[in-house]
Design a protein around this motif. Structure first.
Motif, PDB file in Angstrom:
ATOM      1  N   VAL A   1       0.912  -1.214  -0.104  1.00 57.56           N
ATOM      2  CA  VAL A   1      -0.039  -0.005  -0.024  1.00 57.56           C
ATOM      3  C   VAL A   1       0.961   1.242   0.126  1.00 57.56           C
ATOM      4  N   ASN A   2       1.897   1.305   0.899  1.00 54.94           N
ATOM      5  CA  ASN A   2       2.835   2.464   0.857  1.00 54.94           C
ATOM      6  C   ASN A   2       2.186   3.503   1.407  1.00 54.94           C
TER       7      ASN A   2
ATOM      8  N   GLY B   1       7.301   7.305  -2.915  1.00 60.23           N
ATOM      9  CA  GLY B   1       6.911   6.417  -3.809  1.00 60.23           C
ATOM     10  C   GLY B   1       5.330   6.444  -3.792  1.00 60.23           C
ATOM     11  N   ALA B   2       4.839   5.897  -4.923  1.00 60.79           N
ATOM     12  CA  ALA B   2       3.223   6.198  -4.918  1.00 60.79           C
ATOM     13  C   ALA B   2       2.422   5.452  -3.835  1.00 60.79           C
ATOM     14  N   CYS B   3       1.473   6.016  -3.488  1.00 61.27           N
ATOM     15  CA  CYS B   3       0.264   5.226  -2.476  1.00 61.27           C
ATOM     16  C   CYS B   3      -0.572   4.445  -3.246  1.00 61.27           C
ATOM     17  N   HIS B   4      -0.828   3.174  -2.871  1.00 57.91           N
ATOM     18  CA  HIS B   4      -1.672   2.168  -3.645  1.00 57.91           C
ATOM     19  C   HIS B   4      -2.879   2.165  -3.123  1.00 57.91           C
ATOM     20  N   ASN B   5      -4.039   2.143  -3.924  1.00 54.10           N
ATOM     21  CA  ASN B   5      -5.361   2.011  -3.446  1.00 54.10           C
ATOM     22  C   ASN B   5      -5.615   0.560  -2.801  1.00 54.10           C
ATOM     23  N   PRO B   6      -5.952   0.514  -1.602  1.00 54.02           N
ATOM     24  CA  PRO B   6      -6.105  -0.869  -0.985  1.00 54.02           C
ATOM     25  C   PRO B   6      -6.929  -1.750  -1.890  1.00 54.02           C
ATOM     26  N   HIS B   7      -8.126  -1.254  -2.401  1.00 50.67           N
ATOM     27  CA  HIS B   7      -8.980  -2.077  -3.015  1.00 50.67           C
ATOM     28  C   HIS B   7      -8.531  -2.487  -4.560  1.00 50.67           C
ATOM     29  N   ASN B   8      -7.849  -1.981  -4.821  1.00 55.23           N
ATOM     30  CA  ASN B   8      -6.969  -2.421  -6.360  1.00 55.23           C
ATOM     31  C   ASN B   8      -5.601  -1.897  -6.298  1.00 55.23           C
ATOM     32  N   LEU B   9      -4.589  -2.507  -6.198  1.00 52.11           N
ATOM     33  CA  LEU B   9      -3.305  -1.873  -5.841  1.00 52.11           C
ATOM     34  C   LEU B   9      -2.743  -1.260  -7.185  1.00 52.11           C
ATOM     35  N   ASP B  10      -3.219  -1.488  -8.191  1.00 53.23           N
ATOM     36  CA  ASP B  10      -2.702  -0.904  -9.425  1.00 53.23           C
ATOM     37  C   ASP B  10      -3.391   0.508  -9.430  1.00 53.23           C
TER      38      ASP B  10
ATOM     39  N   ALA C   1      -5.778   5.877   2.425  1.00 54.64           N
ATOM     40  CA  ALA C   1      -5.329   4.257   2.280  1.00 54.64           C
ATOM     41  C   ALA C   1      -5.049   3.488   3.287  1.00 54.64           C
ATOM     42  N   ALA C   2      -4.599   4.057   4.597  1.00 55.42           N
ATOM     43  CA  ALA C   2      -4.353   3.405   5.744  1.00 55.42           C
ATOM     44  C   ALA C   2      -5.674   2.964   6.370  1.00 55.42           C
ATOM     45  N   VAL C   3      -6.747   3.822   6.258  1.00 54.27           N
ATOM     46  CA  VAL C   3      -8.167   3.558   6.929  1.00 54.27           C
ATOM     47  C   VAL C   3      -8.591   2.288   6.044  1.00 54.27           C
ATOM     48  N   ALA C   4      -8.611   2.603   4.716  1.00 54.40           N
ATOM     49  CA  ALA C   4      -9.405   1.605   3.928  1.00 54.40           C
ATOM     50  C   ALA C   4      -8.615   0.310   3.947  1.00 54.40           C
ATOM     51  N   ALA C   5      -7.325   0.251   4.393  1.00 52.99           N
ATOM     52  CA  ALA C   5      -6.598  -1.164   4.458  1.00 52.99           C
ATOM     53  C   ALA C   5      -6.583  -1.692   5.813  1.00 52.99           C
TER      54      ALA C   5
END
Length: 473
Positions: free
Chosen positions: A44-45, A145-154, A166-170
């Motif tokens: 997730v970063n 580095g890019a932060c990734h969306n936890p629902h789709n890491l791309d 992202a931290a809350v969603a993950a």
């Protein structure tokens, strides 16, 4: 339920109740979140720094105090939280997503809102990824580095508070804090499928945070439930003590708690759906999300917001010029240390004539007056939070109803006109409007009516129209 493996899935309300009831210890909650971060953040970063030792020490003090009766039961007792890395954290450098600030001395004390969260019992565990100097909507940070969306890491998490969302969603922490100048709470809330609150401009003091545009910056919370959002908001309210470094933009308004009003519902409230500009700048998935929310709230009227395009143009000019003014010395001396896109926008802002900025502020005033007239007829207004659901990391363009547009600035096309005039907004997550991804809706009220946007959000959550599940990483 005492296993540290299960507790990271709970919301802040549940955690605080369980700590107070001695069902779980604060130390177990902190360890559960730290374990979740260790298991997920390489993908997730979201985090740039952890303060694990500090967090565990504070948790131990809470546990000890509960054991001997000296610890008061507080609204956020033992709840782990994290903050965008533009909030001061004692002992850490306040990076604001930049390379340049790594050369600054560490903060000597926590930012004011961090202090207030901990005074309510919460436990800080780290700092979060963001766009450089909060200037962006995707959190594709070249330094961290890019932060990734936890629902789709791309996909992007949105920005500039992407790490906070992202931290809350993950499921890494149940609560985070971020900032919103032109949409930086609402955009990542929308793309990551969580609740976010942008309070009225001036409601919460910004003392101890790195500024972007002082006349537009707001601070606010992210959460997976409306009650959690309200608990955090109530914890951060209050007059700011006079002092050398106080926030001149803080309204010094009396505290108006909202938690106890969440169950009052929306009966009697006049609710409209923003059309025109807000319809034309949204794809079908965003319009569908608004339609779902409007139906649940009984909103039938379509409303035009006068001068909205002029308001957005004014916000662009104010953002560029005021943001650039803060960084002029570094633009001269260390231009190569900025991210290229941030540097170019700041350089352009430095060249804007003062007469244009003065005119933009006059337009902003007229626009605010026009919006106030709309709120004489309506208590709440609904609009999409983003024109579309999350987009791929690295994408440069977006197609919006027949127009090919640069993606990064236009993810905020629907939020920027609202923050320009400082209105309170709750971003609520809707599933089902897009085939697989969440997308957010803005619930907007007149200044100082955070209670109304949160009451409406609570109705939507109770009806199952809006929800914020932990991502299945």
């Amino acid at each position: 339920m005492t296993s540290t493996k299960a507790w990271w899935q709970q919301d802040a309300t549940r955690m605080a109740h369980a700590v107070a009831a001695r069902e779980v210890t604060a130390t177990q909650l902190v360890r559960a979140c730290l374990d979740r971060i260790a298991a997920t953040d390489r993908r997730v970063n979201a985090f740039t720094d952890l303060v694990s030792a500090r967090a565990l020490e504070r948790a131990a003090r809470i546990d000890s105090g509960l054991a001997d009766g000296s610890q008061a039961v507080l609204p956020l007792l033992g709840v782990p939280f994290a903050v965008k890395n533009l909030f001061d954290i004692a002992g850490l450098r306040t990076l604001a997503g930049s390379k340049i600030e790594r050369d600054s001395p560490p903060a000597t004390q926590d930012g004011l809102l961090v202090q207030r969260m901990e005074a309510a019992g919460a436990i800080l565990i780290g700092a979060l990824n963001m766009d450089e100097y909060a200037y962006g909507f995707t959190t594709e940070n070249s330094h961290e580095g890019a932060c990734h969306n936890p629902h789709n890491l791309d996909l992007t998490a949105g920005g500039s508070s992407g790490g906070s969302a992202a931290a809350v969603a993950a499921g890494q922490v149940p609560l985070t804090l971020g900032s919103d100048t032109n949409g930086s709470i609402r955009v990542p809330s929308s793309l990551c499928g969580i609740f976010g609150l942008k309070p009225t401009f001036g409601r919460l003091p910004r003392t101890g945070s790195f500024p972007f545009v002082t006349s537009l910056d707001h601070l606010g919370p992210f959460a997976r439930s409306v009650r959690d959002l309200a608990l955090a908001y109530d914890a951060m309210q209050g007059d700011e003590e006079k002092g050398l470094h106080r926030d001149a933009g803080c309204a010094q308004r009396a505290t108006e708690f909202v938690v106890d009003e969440l169950d009052l519902g929306i009966q009697g409230l006049r609710i409209g759906v923003l059309g025109g500009y807000f319809h034309d700048n949204a794809l079908s998935e965003a319009r569908s999300a608004v339609a779902k929310v409007a139906k649940a709230l009984g909103a039938r009227d379509t409303v035009e917001l006068p001068l909205v395009e002029a308001g957005r143009a004014a916000a662009f000019l104010i953002t560029n010029s005021e943001g650039a003014a803060l960084h002029l010395d570094n633009l001269r001396a260390r231009a190569s240390d900025f991210e290229p896109l941030s540097r170019d926008r700041f350089l352009a802002g430095a060249l804007i004539p003062a007469a244009w900025v003065a005119r933009a502020q006059r337009v902003r005033t007229r626009y605010a007056r026009a919006a106030a007239q709309v709120f004489e007829k309506y208590d709440l207004l609904l609009a999409p939070a983003t024109p579309c659901a999350a987009t791929p990391i690295g994408a440069e363009r977006m197609h919006l109803n027949g127009r090919d547009l640069p993606l990064r600035p236009n993810m905020g096309v629907l939020t920027q006109p609202i923050s320009c005039i400082g209105l309170p907004v709750c971003a609520v997550p809707v599933w089902g409007a897009h085939p697989v991804l969440p997308i957010g809706v803005q619930v907007i009220a007149a200044p100082w009516r955070e209670d109304l946007v949160l009451r409406a959000a609570a109705v939507l959550e109770a009806a199952g129209v809006c929800r914020a599940p932990v991502a299945k990483l």
